[in-house]
Design a protein around this motif. Structure first.
Motif, PDB file in Angstrom:
ATOM      1  N   PRO A  22      57.977  81.859  36.890  1.00  0.00           N
ATOM      2  CA  PRO A  22      58.155  81.617  35.028  1.00  0.00           C
ATOM      3  C   PRO A  22      59.775  81.776  34.637  1.00  0.00           C
ATOM      4  O   PRO A  22      60.413  80.792  33.725  1.00  0.00           O
ATOM      5  CB  PRO A  22      57.868  83.048  34.530  1.00  0.00           C
ATOM      6  N   VAL A  23      60.138  81.984  35.047  1.00  0.00           N
ATOM      7  CA  VAL A  23      61.681  81.873  35.330  1.00  0.00           C
ATOM      8  C   VAL A  23      62.143  80.473  35.454  1.00  0.00           C
ATOM      9  O   VAL A  23      63.565  79.583  34.515  1.00  0.00           O
ATOM     10  CB  VAL A  23      62.379  82.899  36.631  1.00  0.00           C
ATOM     11  N   ILE A  24      61.313  79.727  36.314  1.00  0.00           N
ATOM     12  CA  ILE A  24      62.578  77.825  36.919  1.00  0.00           C
ATOM     13  C   ILE A  24      61.314  77.996  35.080  1.00  0.00           C
ATOM     14  O   ILE A  24      62.019  76.980  35.184  1.00  0.00           O
ATOM     15  CB  ILE A  24      61.334  78.010  37.892  1.00  0.00           C
ATOM     16  N   MET A  25      60.434  78.075  34.846  1.00  0.00           N
ATOM     17  CA  MET A  25      60.140  77.332  33.521  1.00  0.00           C
ATOM     18  C   MET A  25      61.056  77.769  32.628  1.00  0.00           C
ATOM     19  O   MET A  25      61.627  76.235  31.685  1.00  0.00           O
ATOM     20  CB  MET A  25      58.169  77.426  33.486  1.00  0.00           C
ATOM     21  N   GLN A  27      63.667  78.045  32.594  1.00  0.00           N
ATOM     22  CA  GLN A  27      64.782  77.512  32.402  1.00  0.00           C
ATOM     23  C   GLN A  27      64.786  76.017  32.362  1.00  0.00           C
ATOM     24  O   GLN A  27      66.106  75.807  31.630  1.00  0.00           O
ATOM     25  CB  GLN A  27      65.160  77.698  33.813  1.00  0.00           C
ATOM     26  N   VAL A  28      64.356  75.797  32.735  1.00  0.00           N
ATOM     27  CA  VAL A  28      63.614  74.087  33.147  1.00  0.00           C
ATOM     28  C   VAL A  28      63.383  74.073  30.617  1.00  0.00           C
ATOM     29  O   VAL A  28      63.943  73.381  30.324  1.00  0.00           O
ATOM     30  CB  VAL A  28      62.386  73.622  33.089  1.00  0.00           C
ATOM     31  N   MET A  29      62.848  74.515  30.404  1.00  0.00           N
ATOM     32  CA  MET A  29      62.056  74.753  28.798  1.00  0.00           C
ATOM     33  C   MET A  29      63.828  74.660  28.579  1.00  0.00           C
ATOM     34  O   MET A  29      63.884  74.268  26.663  1.00  0.00           O
ATOM     35  CB  MET A  29      61.714  75.510  28.677  1.00  0.00           C
ATOM     36  N   LEU A  30      64.672  75.556  28.336  1.00  0.00           N
ATOM     37  CA  LEU A  30      66.187  76.109  28.177  1.00  0.00           C
ATOM     38  C   LEU A  30      66.808  74.742  28.339  1.00  0.00           C
ATOM     39  O   LEU A  30      67.894  74.520  27.182  1.00  0.00           O
ATOM     40  CB  LEU A  30      66.999  76.628  28.542  1.00  0.00           C
ATOM     41  N   ALA A  31      66.582  73.983  29.483  1.00  0.00           N
ATOM     42  CA  ALA A  31      67.302  73.204  29.478  1.00  0.00           C
ATOM     43  C   ALA A  31      66.981  72.437  28.358  1.00  0.00           C
ATOM     44  O   ALA A  31      67.877  70.562  28.032  1.00  0.00           O
ATOM     45  CB  ALA A  31      68.027  72.284  30.908  1.00  0.00           C
ATOM     46  N   ASP A  79      53.003  82.192  32.431  1.00  0.00           N
ATOM     47  CA  ASP A  79      53.877  81.663  33.429  1.00  0.00           C
ATOM     48  C   ASP A  79      54.562  80.057  32.767  1.00  0.00           C
ATOM     49  O   ASP A  79      56.145  80.056  33.149  1.00  0.00           O
ATOM     50  CB  ASP A  79      53.244  81.072  34.809  1.00  0.00           C
ATOM     51  N   GLY A  80      54.346  79.672  31.454  1.00  0.00           N
ATOM     52  CA  GLY A  80      54.849  79.260  31.287  1.00  0.00           C
ATOM     53  C   GLY A  80      54.667  77.146  31.330  1.00  0.00           C
ATOM     54  O   GLY A  80      55.340  75.976  31.054  1.00  0.00           O
ATOM     55  N   SER A  81      53.743  76.650  32.663  1.00  0.00           N
ATOM     56  CA  SER A  81      53.899  75.791  33.222  1.00  0.00           C
ATOM     57  C   SER A  81      53.010  74.877  31.899  1.00  0.00           C
ATOM     58  O   SER A  81      53.616  73.377  32.238  1.00  0.00           O
ATOM     59  CB  SER A  81      53.048  75.923  34.742  1.00  0.00           C
ATOM     60  N   ALA A  82      51.995  75.145  31.074  1.00  0.00           N
ATOM     61  CA  ALA A  82      51.116  74.083  30.463  1.00  0.00           C
ATOM     62  C   ALA A  82      52.031  73.848  29.335  1.00  0.00           C
ATOM     63  O   ALA A  82      52.054  72.635  28.549  1.00  0.00           O
ATOM     64  CB  ALA A  82      50.276  75.011  30.286  1.00  0.00           C
ATOM     65  N   LEU A  83      52.871  75.000  28.641  1.00  0.00           N
ATOM     66  CA  LEU A  83      53.919  74.850  27.785  1.00  0.00           C
ATOM     67  C   LEU A  83      55.277  73.430  28.297  1.00  0.00           C
ATOM     68  O   LEU A  83      55.325  72.505  27.275  1.00  0.00           O
ATOM     69  CB  LEU A  83      54.443  75.930  27.199  1.00  0.00           C
ATOM     70  N   GLY A  86      53.258  70.474  28.495  1.00  0.00           N
ATOM     71  CA  GLY A  86      52.803  69.143  26.574  1.00  0.00           C
ATOM     72  C   GLY A  86      54.794  69.394  26.437  1.00  0.00           C
ATOM     73  O   GLY A  86      54.765  68.608  25.861  1.00  0.00           O
ATOM     74  N   TRP A  87      55.829  70.095  26.314  1.00  0.00           N
ATOM     75  CA  TRP A  87      57.026  69.867  25.864  1.00  0.00           C
ATOM     76  C   TRP A  87      57.458  68.651  26.632  1.00  0.00           C
ATOM     77  O   TRP A  87      57.458  67.505  25.601  1.00  0.00           O
ATOM     78  CB  TRP A  87      57.586  70.930  27.097  1.00  0.00           C
ATOM     79  N   LEU A  88      57.518  67.846  28.045  1.00  0.00           N
ATOM     80  CA  LEU A  88      57.294  66.715  28.094  1.00  0.00           C
ATOM     81  C   LEU A  88      56.420  65.789  27.765  1.00  0.00           C
ATOM     82  O   LEU A  88      57.447  65.241  27.541  1.00  0.00           O
ATOM     83  CB  LEU A  88      57.284  66.843  30.332  1.00  0.00           C
TER      84      LEU A  88
END
Length: 95
Positions: A22-25, A27-31, A79-83, A86-88
């Motif tokens: 979840p932390v990695i996800m 961080q990627v969303m923040l980027a 964990d945010g992987s689905a979001l 979807g974001w990508l």
């Protein structure tokens, strides 16, 4: 000597880290935030609607898939992987 140096650059699946998925996800969303804001400012409301609908449908279909598999959707969606996926997808589609 060159082969040895290349071998040292590759990490194996046995590597352990204290950081969680979840932390990695997050961080990627923040980027991705600056790119998303720029795209919404550049393309306007259609880009915002596309972004919102894509994220909502990614979360919804992930929850439906987990429900059909018999898992708890809330825990797995945390964990945010689905979001992130979807974001990508939203960033790769044109408004």
């Amino acid at each position: 000597m060159k082969a040895r140096a290349l071998k040292d650059l590759v990490s194996g699946p046995h590597t352990r880290a204290d950081i969680r998925i979840p932390v990695i996800m997050r961080q990627v969303m923040l980027a991705l935030v600056p790119t998303t804001v720029f795209g919404i400012l550049l393309f306007g409301w259609p880009a915002l609607w596309l972004f919102a609908i894509t994220l909502a449908s990614a979360a919804l279909f992930e929850a439906l898939r987990l429900k059909m598999a018999g898992s708890t959707a809330i825990v797995a969606l945390y964990d945010g992987s689905a979001l992130l996926h979807g974001w990508l997808v939203a960033l790769s589609m044109r408004p």
